[in-house]
Design a protein around this motif. Structure first.
Motif, PDB file in Angstrom:
ATOM      1  N   LYS A 113       0.834  -1.210   0.000  1.00 45.81           N
ATOM      2  CA  LYS A 113       0.000   0.000   0.000  1.00 45.81           C
ATOM      3  C   LYS A 113       0.863   1.251   0.000  1.00 45.81           C
ATOM      4  CE  LYS A 113      -4.181  -1.856   2.206  1.00 45.81           C
ATOM      5  NZ  LYS A 113      -5.058  -1.799   3.400  1.00 45.81           N
ATOM      6  N   TYR A 148      -7.264  -7.003  -3.959  1.00 43.58           N
ATOM      7  CA  TYR A 148      -8.648  -6.604  -3.684  1.00 43.58           C
ATOM      8  C   TYR A 148      -9.655  -7.416  -4.501  1.00 43.58           C
ATOM      9  CZ  TYR A 148      -7.561  -2.479  -0.835  1.00 43.58           C
ATOM     10  OH  TYR A 148      -7.150  -1.643   0.175  1.00 43.58           O
ATOM     11  N   VAL A 200      -6.432  -9.205   1.887  1.00 43.28           N
ATOM     12  CA  VAL A 200      -7.239  -8.034   2.247  1.00 43.28           C
ATOM     13  C   VAL A 200      -8.700  -8.388   2.000  1.00 43.28           C
ATOM     14  CG1 VAL A 200      -5.441  -6.351   1.694  1.00 43.28           C
ATOM     15  CG2 VAL A 200      -7.074  -7.053  -0.070  1.00 43.28           C
ATOM     16  N   LYS A 244     -12.147  -8.502   0.286  1.00 42.53           N
ATOM     17  CA  LYS A 244     -12.480  -8.356  -1.129  1.00 42.53           C
ATOM     18  C   LYS A 244     -13.262  -7.057  -1.347  1.00 42.53           C
ATOM     19  CE  LYS A 244     -14.523 -11.115  -4.855  1.00 42.53           C
ATOM     20  NZ  LYS A 244     -15.256 -12.362  -5.144  1.00 42.53           N
ATOM     21  N   ASP A 245     -12.826  -6.265  -2.339  1.00 47.94           N
ATOM     22  CA  ASP A 245     -13.476  -4.985  -2.608  1.00 47.94           C
ATOM     23  C   ASP A 245     -13.316  -4.666  -4.093  1.00 47.94           C
ATOM     24  OD1 ASP A 245     -14.086  -2.180  -2.853  1.00 47.94           O
ATOM     25  OD2 ASP A 245     -13.786  -1.975  -0.685  1.00 47.94           O
ATOM     26  N   LYS A 295     -12.390  -0.861  -4.993  1.00 54.37           N
ATOM     27  CA  LYS A 295     -10.986  -0.537  -4.748  1.00 54.37           C
ATOM     28  C   LYS A 295     -10.096  -1.241  -5.766  1.00 54.37           C
ATOM     29  CE  LYS A 295     -11.215   0.463   0.218  1.00 54.37           C
ATOM     30  NZ  LYS A 295     -10.739   0.073   1.565  1.00 54.37           N
ATOM     31  N   ALA A 296     -10.478  -2.458  -6.146  1.00 62.59           N
ATOM     32  CA  ALA A 296      -9.691  -3.207  -7.127  1.00 62.59           C
ATOM     33  C   ALA A 296      -9.671  -2.479  -8.463  1.00 62.59           C
ATOM     34  CB  ALA A 296     -10.261  -4.605  -7.298  1.00 62.59           C
ATOM     35  N   GLU A 306     -12.326 -15.319   0.580  1.00 61.02           N
ATOM     36  CA  GLU A 306     -11.533 -14.268   1.214  1.00 61.02           C
ATOM     37  C   GLU A 306     -10.534 -14.895   2.161  1.00 61.02           C
ATOM     38  OE1 GLU A 306     -13.886 -11.327   3.052  1.00 61.02           O
ATOM     39  OE2 GLU A 306     -14.987 -10.791   1.235  1.00 61.02           O
ATOM     40  N   SER A 337      -6.034 -11.168   6.492  1.00 64.30           N
ATOM     41  CA  SER A 337      -5.019 -10.173   6.168  1.00 64.30           C
ATOM     42  C   SER A 337      -3.673 -10.553   6.758  1.00 64.30           C
ATOM     43  CB  SER A 337      -5.439  -8.801   6.713  1.00 64.30           C
ATOM     44  OG  SER A 337      -6.645  -8.396   6.143  1.00 64.30           O
TER      45      SER A 337
END
Length: 256
Positions: free
Chosen positions: A33, A51, A57, A59-60, A63-64, A208, A211
């Motif tokens: 990051k 992402y 991280v 899952k998004d 953001k991906a 998922e 982290s």
């Protein structure tokens, strides 16, 4: 002033040396990051992969896609291919052949053969114009010269839609594509193969994973502010540089 110098020097350490995907496992999520926040296109792409797959991280998708777009806009080839695939397939974003052609073209110009093949397929049905069919034939033919056997079938199919004068023009275009966009990049084939396809085709139900944790206090104990390379380990052709600025620890791995 000393603190400002420390942070400035840290930024140089994180951004000046190349980020290597092969050493990605040596970097924490926070490391990646930080590199992405510093404008590192490959780290931004790696963050997008994390992402979209939910790897390390939560899952998004938003953001991906944001990460892929930033990386692609900064010129990173794999991210450009992923954006092309997302627009071509309508995955997570509205389908757009025009935008798919745009991103595939950017990656294709830098020798990305998967993007070149996708361009050939898109041009085959893109408005069914003479110009598009010639480009489709040319890309299929150039890829066939490079050993892609499935491209030969595409070339033959498009060839049936062209007259002999158009085929002559397509072959001239093919030679140009091969000489400028395939041959100079022949030695790069196979690097990181498959990762970008996983990013572009990840299903909605991808599992998922938990982290990764940042470096522990024990790992960073004893490092002084701006103590660059005081703990440098050479291992398997790489060097790990440990940095501590005002209590914030970073680890950077690069080839040597």
């Amino acid at each position: 002033m000393r603190r400002l110098f420390c942070y400035a020097f840290l930024f140089i350490v994180l951004t000046a040396a190349p980020y290597h995907a092969a050493q990605a496992e040596d970097l924490s999520v926070d490391d990646i990051k930080a590199l992405a926040d510093g404008g590192h296109a490959e780290a931004e792409y790696k963050l997008g992969v994390m992402y979209i797959t939910g790897n390390s991280v939560p899952k998004d998708r938003k953001k991906a896609i944001d990460s892929f777009m930033k990386s692609a806009s900064a010129g990173y080839t794999k991210a450009q291919y992923v954006m092309g695939k997302l627009y071509k397939d309508g995955t997570y974003i509205q389908r757009s052949e025009q935008k798919a052609v745009l991103w595939f073209s950017k990656a294709a110009a830098k020798g990305h053969t998967k993007s070149q093949y996708e361009l050939a397929v898109l041009y085959a049905g893109y408005r069914d114009s003479e110009e598009s069919l010639i480009k489709s034939y040319a890309w299929f033919d150039a890829l066939n010269k490079n050993g892609d056997k499935k491209a030969a079938a595409g070339r033959e199919e498009i060839g049936r839609k062209l007259n002999r004068f158009q085929i002559i023009e397509a072959k001239r275009t093919s030679e140009n594509y091969y000489r400028h966009y395939i041959l100079p990049y022949a030695n790069n084939e196979g690097e990181g193969e498959g990762e970008e396809d996983e990013a572009a085709n990840t299903p909605d139900n991808s599992a998922e994973q938990q982290s990764e944790q940042p470096p522990t206090e024990e790992q960073t104990q004893g490092l002084r502010p701006c103590a660059i390379a005081r703990r440098a380990r050479r291992r398997a052709g790489t060097i790990q540089i440990h940095v501590n600025v005002q209590g914030h620890a970073w680890r950077y791995t690069s080839a040597i």
